[in-house]
Design a protein around this motif. Structure first.
Motif, PDB file in Angstrom:
ATOM      1  N   PHE A 213       4.921 -11.494   0.615  1.00 42.34           N
ATOM      2  CA  PHE A 213       3.685 -10.709   0.636  1.00 42.34           C
ATOM      3  C   PHE A 213       2.768 -11.067  -0.525  1.00 42.34           C
ATOM      4  CE2 PHE A 213       4.080  -7.704   4.074  1.00 42.34           C
ATOM      5  CZ  PHE A 213       5.452  -7.651   4.334  1.00 42.34           C
ATOM      6  N   ALA A 214       3.219 -11.931  -1.432  1.00 41.91           N
ATOM      7  CA  ALA A 214       2.413 -12.304  -2.602  1.00 41.91           C
ATOM      8  C   ALA A 214       1.175 -13.110  -2.231  1.00 41.91           C
ATOM      9  CB  ALA A 214       3.267 -13.094  -3.595  1.00 41.91           C
ATOM     10  N   VAL A 215       1.079 -13.556  -0.978  1.00 40.72           N
ATOM     11  CA  VAL A 215      -0.103 -14.306  -0.543  1.00 40.72           C
ATOM     12  C   VAL A 215      -1.375 -13.502  -0.775  1.00 40.72           C
ATOM     13  CG1 VAL A 215      -1.240 -15.371   1.442  1.00 40.72           C
ATOM     14  CG2 VAL A 215       1.223 -15.621   1.133  1.00 40.72           C
ATOM     15  N   ALA A 216      -1.295 -12.175  -0.648  1.00 39.28           N
ATOM     16  CA  ALA A 216      -2.467 -11.314  -0.863  1.00 39.28           C
ATOM     17  C   ALA A 216      -2.674 -11.000  -2.337  1.00 39.28           C
ATOM     18  CB  ALA A 216      -2.318 -10.022  -0.070  1.00 39.28           C
ATOM     19  N   GLY A 217      -1.875 -11.583  -3.224  1.00 37.65           N
ATOM     20  CA  GLY A 217      -1.993 -11.324  -4.653  1.00 37.65           C
ATOM     21  C   GLY A 217      -3.385 -11.569  -5.220  1.00 37.65           C
ATOM     22  N   PRO A 218      -4.042 -12.726  -4.914  1.00 32.58           N
ATOM     23  CA  PRO A 218      -5.399 -12.947  -5.426  1.00 32.58           C
ATOM     24  C   PRO A 218      -6.389 -11.873  -4.994  1.00 32.58           C
ATOM     25  CG  PRO A 218      -4.467 -14.999  -4.626  1.00 32.58           C
ATOM     26  CD  PRO A 218      -3.515 -13.911  -4.220  1.00 32.58           C
ATOM     27  N   VAL A 219      -6.271 -11.400  -3.757  1.00 29.05           N
ATOM     28  CA  VAL A 219      -7.165 -10.341  -3.273  1.00 29.05           C
ATOM     29  C   VAL A 219      -6.946  -9.060  -4.063  1.00 29.05           C
ATOM     30  CG1 VAL A 219      -7.695  -8.862  -1.293  1.00 29.05           C
ATOM     31  CG2 VAL A 219      -7.351 -11.324  -0.966  1.00 29.05           C
ATOM     32  N   TYR A 220      -5.697  -8.667  -4.269  1.00 33.25           N
ATOM     33  CA  TYR A 220      -5.391  -7.471  -5.043  1.00 33.25           C
ATOM     34  C   TYR A 220      -5.880  -7.601  -6.474  1.00 33.25           C
ATOM     35  CZ  TYR A 220      -2.550  -4.635  -1.870  1.00 33.25           C
ATOM     36  OH  TYR A 220      -2.132  -3.808  -0.865  1.00 33.25           O
ATOM     37  N   PHE A 221      -5.640  -8.753  -7.082  1.00 36.18           N
ATOM     38  CA  PHE A 221      -5.994  -8.927  -8.491  1.00 36.18           C
ATOM     39  C   PHE A 221      -7.501  -8.792  -8.710  1.00 36.18           C
ATOM     40  CE2 PHE A 221      -5.530 -10.287 -12.780  1.00 36.18           C
ATOM     41  CZ  PHE A 221      -6.613 -11.106 -13.057  1.00 36.18           C
ATOM     42  N   VAL A 350     -12.269 -13.986  -1.923  1.00 33.73           N
ATOM     43  CA  VAL A 350     -12.179 -13.522  -3.310  1.00 33.73           C
ATOM     44  C   VAL A 350     -13.568 -13.434  -3.940  1.00 33.73           C
ATOM     45  CG1 VAL A 350     -11.323 -14.133  -5.601  1.00 33.73           C
ATOM     46  CG2 VAL A 350      -9.824 -14.367  -3.628  1.00 33.73           C
ATOM     47  N   VAL A 351     -14.410 -14.418  -3.639  1.00 32.07           N
ATOM     48  CA  VAL A 351     -15.783 -14.401  -4.159  1.00 32.07           C
ATOM     49  C   VAL A 351     -16.538 -13.184  -3.631  1.00 32.07           C
ATOM     50  CG1 VAL A 351     -18.002 -15.610  -4.127  1.00 32.07           C
ATOM     51  CG2 VAL A 351     -15.878 -16.891  -4.492  1.00 32.07           C
ATOM     52  N   LYS A 352     -16.343 -12.873  -2.363  1.00 31.42           N
ATOM     53  CA  LYS A 352     -17.016 -11.714  -1.760  1.00 31.42           C
ATOM     54  C   LYS A 352     -16.538 -10.411  -2.394  1.00 31.42           C
ATOM     55  CE  LYS A 352     -18.585 -10.239   2.799  1.00 31.42           C
ATOM     56  NZ  LYS A 352     -18.529 -10.524   4.253  1.00 31.42           N
ATOM     57  N   ILE A 353     -15.238 -10.335  -2.692  1.00 35.06           N
ATOM     58  CA  ILE A 353     -14.699  -9.138  -3.344  1.00 35.06           C
ATOM     59  C   ILE A 353     -15.286  -8.996  -4.740  1.00 35.06           C
ATOM     60  CG2 ILE A 353     -12.588  -8.028  -4.180  1.00 35.06           C
ATOM     61  CD1 ILE A 353     -11.087  -9.545  -1.966  1.00 35.06           C
ATOM     62  N   TRP A 354     -15.435 -10.107  -5.438  1.00 39.14           N
ATOM     63  CA  TRP A 354     -15.986 -10.072  -6.798  1.00 39.14           C
ATOM     64  C   TRP A 354     -17.408  -9.523  -6.803  1.00 39.14           C
ATOM     65  CZ3 TRP A 354     -13.998 -10.949 -11.581  1.00 39.14           C
ATOM     66  CH2 TRP A 354     -14.903 -11.110 -12.632  1.00 39.14           C
ATOM     67  N   ARG A 355     -18.154  -9.913  -5.780  1.00 39.08           N
ATOM     68  CA  ARG A 355     -19.543  -9.475  -5.707  1.00 39.08           C
ATOM     69  C   ARG A 355     -19.666  -8.016  -5.268  1.00 39.08           C
ATOM     70  NH1 ARG A 355     -22.243 -14.748  -2.652  1.00 39.08           N
ATOM     71  NH2 ARG A 355     -22.086 -16.191  -4.444  1.00 39.08           N
ATOM     72  N   ASN A 356     -18.801  -7.587  -4.344  1.00 36.00           N
ATOM     73  CA  ASN A 356     -18.907  -6.219  -3.835  1.00 36.00           C
ATOM     74  C   ASN A 356     -17.530  -5.693  -3.457  1.00 36.00           C
ATOM     75  OD1 ASN A 356     -19.840  -3.785  -2.769  1.00 36.00           O
ATOM     76  ND2 ASN A 356     -20.306  -4.694  -0.773  1.00 36.00           N
ATOM     77  N   PRO A 357     -16.788  -5.118  -4.413  1.00 32.05           N
ATOM     78  CA  PRO A 357     -15.438  -4.597  -4.129  1.00 32.05           C
ATOM     79  C   PRO A 357     -15.483  -3.277  -3.366  1.00 32.05           C
ATOM     80  CG  PRO A 357     -16.033  -4.169  -6.406  1.00 32.05           C
ATOM     81  CD  PRO A 357     -17.163  -4.965  -5.836  1.00 32.05           C
ATOM     82  N   ASP A 358     -15.727  -3.369  -2.062  1.00 27.71           N
ATOM     83  CA  ASP A 358     -15.883  -2.186  -1.211  1.00 27.71           C
ATOM     84  C   ASP A 358     -14.506  -1.725  -0.709  1.00 27.71           C
ATOM     85  OD1 ASP A 358     -17.880  -1.491   1.796  1.00 27.71           O
ATOM     86  OD2 ASP A 358     -16.581  -0.228   0.554  1.00 27.71           O
TER      87      ASP A 358
END
Length: 804
Positions: A213-221, A350-358
């Motif tokens: 499940f660590a594949v989603a680690g970058p998204v969580y971080f 990840v870039v999209k999350i950085w810009r808008n963590p909705d």
């Protein structure tokens, strides 16, 4: 003014109507969910006696080893081939269950007597543990959907709790994905509701249960860094430290005891067995499948154009640990490459999350990350699709477009079923199948299909009761028509007999109709009357037993076997039969493990073989290691040897040298004369495809393919030089100063003693020298799936083994 007075009551009425329709009461939601869960649980109970895979024995063995052994041996025990390879929290989970299992049936947790234990008690116990652990998934879905309207909530319940894929994988195949996905959904629900610290804590716990499940680690971080750690530098830093402490505490709790016992390396080695190959044995339909197929297609095209392409010698897949094969044309894919590709695929998200963590989009982003892991990851299992399908089921209710994406990814091909024979006592995944009846005509509904005897024949009927396979025996007697019975003999032969007669001879047998395996006791030959050969044909792919491109058949004029590609292009021959062995396959000699014999009469010509008791012992040349240690430990040497150090053709990263050995006969394949003897070494060193060279008279021969049928013999005049990494060659032993000093002093003393004796006795002293005898023992040596005969010289006075 009148219009205004008429409008106010309407607005007030609309507001009052809205206030009279709040969200449903919590107790109503819980009641509905309980009823729904009870219905699904009842269906799961019906699946208890269903088929289960080897994963059932995997988890039973984990119960036994965690219950029997101390914690320090959990990740080193090899009593069973199904060793513990999940993170520590899952091991603790098995340890907890083992206490209850031992109360139900002590044999379940017996590490030695419980191997392959399949009594009703263990089946019922393990099935019930999966059903009970699914309560975590049910609770997490309740928390995630309780604020939604009843229609959306019910659709998610159907898609997640009653997911066909989850039912098949957990309650038929047998695993514990339900409660792991429940932890994931609980984490996502916490993040969606703004409880970032709780969400991060649950995700850390999940990683200590199953590291994939660590594949989603970058998204969580990135999400936690941008959403949770807001409010200025100091406030954000304090939150980041808090989250870090929580996560570290979870990992210390999981891995701390193993670190205390010095087992961290063993734990990590088990968790990341990269030697299993790029793809799993049952290929997940991801990017690398098409990459491999492209490589094979390019190799085929370039070969047709006249280029020499070295064919990879092993499979790209595996279940247990072994080395994966290089590619023929395209660059070799390594675990680090797949890791980099997965990160690149996740990067836009990840870039999209950085810009808008909705928070409303966190479930969607995590599903995307797991999709990337499935498409580009190393050794991906098909069931890894659940990692993104379950989150997508939650997203699917938001729009028609999301629903389309979910159903496009969640609907797969129907399974195919076959009538086959496999080894019962040889545990393997996949099964060791030796014969398939309907290999070209699979059935899709195994519950409504029938295998029965009709008019003296064994017939397979599909769900429409149409005949799709038959033994096709022409019977003329009424007795045979009414009394034909089918029996599988101990040697794996499926036979049709006339139970109404006293004869035990079958009137049809599967040995006369081989598919892809030649079994001991079966004839493989040529019918001199019909001019037809019995042909063994490969499978089309690992999971498709339909006829493939490769075949083996007897060539009677030469008393040899030939292997063909696409039914006509010959690319290998066994060499002629000399009465004891095939000329080019010396391991078929009578004094080896397999006893071959050739028979010929007016009607037929055929070979037959049997297996002797005991197995040959093999070892590898200097600079080579077994391709699969696990196979060799089980006396299965067929995978051969590979170089200890990959020479990495074209990269010149390793200094190359040659191992000199003497052989009875030089390899017969791919030898090319390239000039004088003095040019041999230089030519082979400069050609990265060259594997060996030898001087024959004034000519030089080089081999750029596999080295076939080498039989090492120190007394032979044939010498071959095999390319290896120079660092893997034996180094001259350094002299030991103490041994030198003792030797010199001892020699001087001995000399003085002899002189004194000569002077004293004045006569000659004769020295006798004992004779040394030599004995030869023969052993197999396998290089690149090829067998070499190695001669070990045993001295009579010392019994020391030479390396050859």
């Amino acid at each position: 003014m009148k219009p205004t007075k008429q409008k106010k009551p309407q607005q007030s009425k609309e507001k009052q109507t809205h206030l009279q329709n709040p969200h449903e009461p919590t107790n109503t939601i819980i009641k509905d969910l309980l009823w729904f869960s009870l219905i699904i649980t009842f269906f799961k109970l019906l699946l208890i006696p269903a088929y289960h895979s080897t994963d059932f024995e995997v988890h039973r063995n984990w119960l036994a080893l965690t219950h029997t052994l101390p914690l320090s041996q959990w990740y080193t025990d090899e009593t069973s081939p199904w060793t513990l390879d999940y993170p520590p929290f899952f091991a603790y989970f098995e340890y907890l269950l083992s206490h209850f299992a031992s109360l139900v049936d002590p044999t379940i947790t017996n590490l030695y007597n419980g191997l392959n234990y399949k009594s009703p008690s263990v089946i019922i116990f393990q099935r019930l543990t999966v059903i009970a652990s699914d309560s975590i998934l049910i609770y997490s879905i309740y928390k995630l959907t309780k604020t939604l309207n009843s229609k959306k909530r019910f659709l998610i319940w159907i898609s997640v709790i009653s997911s066909p894929g989850l039912l098949i994988v957990d309650h038929i195949h047998f695993q514990y994905n339900g409660f792991l996905l429940g932890l994931l959904m609980a984490s996502l629900g916490a993040l969606q509701n703004g409880h970032d610290l709780t969400g991060g804590l649950i995700f850390a716990i999940l990683l200590c249960f199953k590291h994939l499940f660590a594949v989603a680690g970058p998204v969580y971080f990135v999400y936690i860094l941008r959403h949770y750690c807001r409010g200025g530098f100091l406030r954000g830093l304090s939150k980041l430290i808090t989250m870090g402490v929580v996560v570290i505490a979870v990992f210390v709790t999981a891995y701390g005891p193993f670190a205390y016992h010095g087992q961290i390396q063993d734990v990590l080695k088990r968790m990341f067995p990269f030697g299993r190959g790029l793809c799993h044995a049952y290929w997940a339909p991801n990017f690398w499948v098409f990459y491999i197929l492209s490589d094979k297609l390019l190799a085929f095209v370039f070969t047709k154009l006249g280029f020499y392409i070295k064919t990879p010698t092993a499979s790209f897949t595996g279940g247990l640990v072994g080395d994966s094969s290089p590619f023929a044309i395209l660059p070799t894919v390594t675990p680090s490459v797949t890791f980099g590709v997965v990160l690149l695929a996740i990067l836009p998200c990840v870039v999209k999350i950085w810009r808008n963590p909705d928070p409303k989009k966190i479930v969607r982003w995590v599903a995307y990350a797991y999709t990337c892991g499935f498409l580009f990851g190393w050794h991906v299992h098909e069931k890894a699709s659940l990692h993104f399908l379950i989150p997508l089921a939650v997203v699917a209710v938001e729009s028609i477009q999301d629903a389309r994406h979910y159903f496009m990814l969640s609907i797969g091909n129907t399974s195919n079923y076959y009538i086959g024979i496999w080894y019962k006592k040889i545990k393997s995944n996949p099964l060791s199948i030796v014969w398939v009846a309907n290999r070209e005509t699979p059935i899709s509904d195994r519950f409504r299909s029938e295998l029965k005897t009709i008019d003296g024949n064994l017939v397979l009927l599909n769900e429409s009761k149409s005949q799709i396979w038959s033994t096709n025996v022409t019977t003329t007697t009424t007795t045979t028509l009414n009394s034909a019975t089918a029996v599988i003999l101990d040697n794996g032969n499926l036979v049709l007999r006339d139970s109404g007669s006293n004869s035990i001879e079958p009137f049809w047998q599967s040995f006369d109709h081989p598919t892809h395996t030649w079994l001991p006791g079966a004839k493989l030959g040529y019918d001199n009357r019909t001019k037809q050969s019995q042909i063994i044909r490969s499978w089309r792919s690992n999971d498709d037993p339909a006829v493939g491109l490769f075949s083996v058949e007897l060539h009677p004029p030469g008393k040899e076997y030939v292997s063909k590609w696409n039914g006509f292009q010959q690319y290998w021959t066994s060499g002629a039969w000399d009465g004891e062995a095939f000329y080019l396959v010396p391991e078929t000699r009578l004094d080896y493990n397999y006893i071959y014999s050739y028979h010929e009469n007016v009607n037929e010509s055929y070979f037959i073989y049997s297996v002797q008791s005991g197995l040959p012992f093999c070892n590898c040349l200097t600079g080579f290691n077994p391709r699969s240690e696990s196979d060799w430990n089980q006396s299965d040497f067929s995978s051969g040897c590979v170089r200890k150090t990959d020479l990495q053709c074209g990269r010149n990263m390793e200094k190359q040298d040659f191992l000199k050995i003497r052989v009875k006969n030089l390899p017969p394949n791919n030898s090319v004369a390239v000039g004088s003897a003095g040019e041999c070494r230089t030519t082979c060193l400069n050609d990265c495809l060259c594997n060996a060279y030898s001087s024959v008279g004034t000519q030089c021969l080089v081999w750029d393919g596999d080295l076939l049928n080498l039989s090492e013999d120190d007394g032979s005049a044939n010498t071959i030089y095999i390319k290896v990494a120079s660092k893997d060659l034996p180094r001259p032993k350094k002299s030991n100063n103490l041994i030198v000093v003792v030797g010199v002093v001892g020699g001087v003393v001995l000399f003085l003693v002899v002189v004194l004796i000569l002077i004293y006795r004045k006569k000659r002293v004769s020295l006798s020298v004992g004779k040394t005898t030599m004995e030869g023992t023969q052993q197999f040596l396998i290089i690149e799936e090829l067998i070499i005969l190695k001669i070990l010289a045993i001295t009579g006075n010392g019994g020391c083994e030479r390396d050859g």
